[in-house]
Design a protein around this motif. Sequence first.
Motif, PDB file in Angstrom:
ATOM      1  N   VAL A 100       0.793  -1.108  -0.188  1.00 55.67           N
ATOM      2  CA  VAL A 100       0.045  -0.050  -0.170  1.00 55.67           C
ATOM      3  C   VAL A 100       1.009   1.267  -0.041  1.00 55.67           C
ATOM      4  O   VAL A 100       1.724   1.619   1.200  1.00 55.67           O
ATOM      5  CB  VAL A 100      -0.782   0.114   1.434  1.00 55.67           C
ATOM      6  CG1 VAL A 100      -1.686   1.327   1.143  1.00 55.67           C
ATOM      7  CG2 VAL A 100      -1.896  -1.211   1.176  1.00 55.67           C
ATOM      8  N   ILE A 101       1.166   2.057  -1.253  1.00 55.26           N
ATOM      9  CA  ILE A 101       1.743   3.050  -1.181  1.00 55.26           C
ATOM     10  C   ILE A 101       1.090   4.435  -0.777  1.00 55.26           C
ATOM     11  O   ILE A 101       1.331   5.179  -0.063  1.00 55.26           O
ATOM     12  CB  ILE A 101       2.268   3.331  -2.665  1.00 55.26           C
ATOM     13  CG1 ILE A 101       2.779   2.137  -3.355  1.00 55.26           C
ATOM     14  CG2 ILE A 101       3.322   4.588  -2.621  1.00 55.26           C
ATOM     15  CD1 ILE A 101       4.062   1.773  -2.249  1.00 55.26           C
ATOM     16  N   SER A 102      -0.375   4.276  -1.251  1.00 58.12           N
ATOM     17  CA  SER A 102      -1.310   5.404  -0.703  1.00 58.12           C
ATOM     18  C   SER A 102      -2.661   4.684  -0.683  1.00 58.12           C
ATOM     19  O   SER A 102      -2.817   3.381  -1.253  1.00 58.12           O
ATOM     20  CB  SER A 102      -1.097   6.724  -1.522  1.00 58.12           C
ATOM     21  OG  SER A 102      -1.350   6.541  -2.724  1.00 58.12           O
ATOM     22  N   GLU A 103      -3.628   5.449  -0.402  1.00 61.36           N
ATOM     23  CA  GLU A 103      -4.932   4.822  -0.530  1.00 61.36           C
ATOM     24  C   GLU A 103      -5.558   4.427  -1.754  1.00 61.36           C
ATOM     25  O   GLU A 103      -6.076   3.151  -1.881  1.00 61.36           O
ATOM     26  CB  GLU A 103      -6.023   5.955  -0.007  1.00 61.36           C
ATOM     27  CG  GLU A 103      -7.662   5.533   0.023  1.00 61.36           C
ATOM     28  CD  GLU A 103      -8.482   6.449   0.778  1.00 61.36           C
ATOM     29  OE1 GLU A 103      -9.614   6.306   0.716  1.00 61.36           O
ATOM     30  OE2 GLU A 103      -7.807   7.562   0.965  1.00 61.36           O
ATOM     31  N   ASN A 104      -4.959   4.848  -2.793  1.00 59.44           N
ATOM     32  CA  ASN A 104      -5.626   4.626  -4.225  1.00 59.44           C
ATOM     33  C   ASN A 104      -4.197   4.220  -4.951  1.00 59.44           C
ATOM     34  O   ASN A 104      -4.543   4.059  -6.289  1.00 59.44           O
ATOM     35  CB  ASN A 104      -6.031   5.579  -4.960  1.00 59.44           C
ATOM     36  CG  ASN A 104      -7.288   6.315  -4.301  1.00 59.44           C
ATOM     37  OD1 ASN A 104      -8.074   5.381  -3.685  1.00 59.44           O
ATOM     38  ND2 ASN A 104      -7.528   7.576  -4.050  1.00 59.44           N
ATOM     39  N   ASN A 105      -3.088   3.710  -4.480  1.00 60.85           N
ATOM     40  CA  ASN A 105      -1.804   3.194  -4.999  1.00 60.85           C
ATOM     41  C   ASN A 105      -1.280   2.075  -4.393  1.00 60.85           C
ATOM     42  O   ASN A 105      -0.722   2.051  -3.399  1.00 60.85           O
ATOM     43  CB  ASN A 105      -1.006   4.418  -4.911  1.00 60.85           C
ATOM     44  CG  ASN A 105       0.277   4.054  -6.030  1.00 60.85           C
ATOM     45  OD1 ASN A 105       0.394   2.993  -6.672  1.00 60.85           O
ATOM     46  ND2 ASN A 105       1.370   4.618  -5.665  1.00 60.85           N
ATOM     47  N   THR A 128       5.602  -2.240   7.387  1.00 62.60           N
ATOM     48  CA  THR A 128       4.929  -1.861   5.891  1.00 62.60           C
ATOM     49  C   THR A 128       3.700  -2.252   5.904  1.00 62.60           C
ATOM     50  O   THR A 128       3.194  -3.572   6.093  1.00 62.60           O
ATOM     51  CB  THR A 128       5.930  -2.246   4.820  1.00 62.60           C
ATOM     52  OG1 THR A 128       7.153  -1.889   5.156  1.00 62.60           O
ATOM     53  CG2 THR A 128       5.341  -1.851   3.349  1.00 62.60           C
ATOM     54  N   SER A 129       2.670  -1.627   5.173  1.00 60.49           N
ATOM     55  CA  SER A 129       1.185  -1.823   4.793  1.00 60.49           C
ATOM     56  C   SER A 129       1.047  -2.764   3.667  1.00 60.49           C
ATOM     57  O   SER A 129       1.719  -2.380   2.767  1.00 60.49           O
ATOM     58  CB  SER A 129       0.381  -0.647   5.137  1.00 60.49           C
ATOM     59  OG  SER A 129       0.395   0.089   6.215  1.00 60.49           O
TER      60      SER A 129
END
Length: 373
Positions: A100-105, A128-129
């Motif tokens: 999960v880099i960001s909510e939409n990435n 890391t998520s």
Amino acid sequence: SINRFGVTQVRVVRTTVSEGVQTLYHTNPLAQLGVIIYGFGSFNSYGYPGGIGVQVIEETNPIGLTVTGEAEDSAQVVWYQPILGPGETLIGYLVSVFEVISENNLVLVDQYTTMDTSVTVENLEPFTSYSLSVEAQTQGGSGEPIPITSVSVTTLEAAPSAAPQNVRVTATTTVSLTFAWDPPPDGTQNGVIRRYDATVTEVATSTLIGTYEVTEQELTVNSLQVYTNYHISVSAYTVGSGPAATADFYTAEDIPSAAPKSLSIQISSPIMATATWQPPPADQQNGAIDYVAVLTQVGTSTSEEFTTTDTTLNIGSLLPFRDYGFRVAARTSAGVGPYTPEEAFQTPEDAPSSAPESVSASSVTSTSFVLSW
């Protein structure tokens, strides 16, 4: 009992409950529960359903995809086998691992295939998520994969895998140093940095000055020695200490607190002399030193200044048979220290450097004359 109605498998369970609120739970979240309640006075006298209210209790993962174990670099997930449609056969599961880099990435980093309803996902990064999704692969029937919803997981913290960056000194005095640094690079911190562990030692003697635990990216160490080289080692701490960054720094210079020693003058000719001396004691030099020397001619206002990095100075262009005084001091970037006592010397005599002047002669008799100059 187990009965079949078409393709639906039904398990009928009868239980006796008292009045009040009851919770029905099935170990397979994919199962649907049908509830019929009868009130009765005896086992042979059934009545009609009384007042009944049924409320669905939402689960976090209603299909049973659950994280059962997390580590610094791995996570275990389990799930239930889905209900298959007519003619469908389960041939395996595809587990996809997304960072999960960001909510939409989301970035796909790995995939696993298995016939089991659990898998241990390995080679993850600490703290890391990730988003883990499971898809049932089938054949027959519609042939379409059966998605099993995803679940989020954050791996456990670990010690940093890199050292702090850009260790530097931001303030310097003769007796103190203020160190500063930047955190380890992103992606190597492996958790929440709770503190920094630092050790300061004197380089020349390996004397431990102190060990420090600080929550900021700065440390001031006092009560140090003038112009002394110190070594700092600093590491970031999360659940453990990571690699250390090291550097050496000097405290600031000060004016020398002692004069040079053992000054002597060697006269080599009526116009040449050589001055030699020893440096001040090392613990009183207070910096990187050079020397300032002053030559004066006694009885005049004439003086000459010299600078040198050596402890020997050749003095030329002296006058024969003159009295001189010579003194020398050590100097750092902070200023000139005390001078030695003045060393007096006299140059030796030499042959006159010019002829007599105003020479004249006058006749006295026929056989003598007077010569004067």
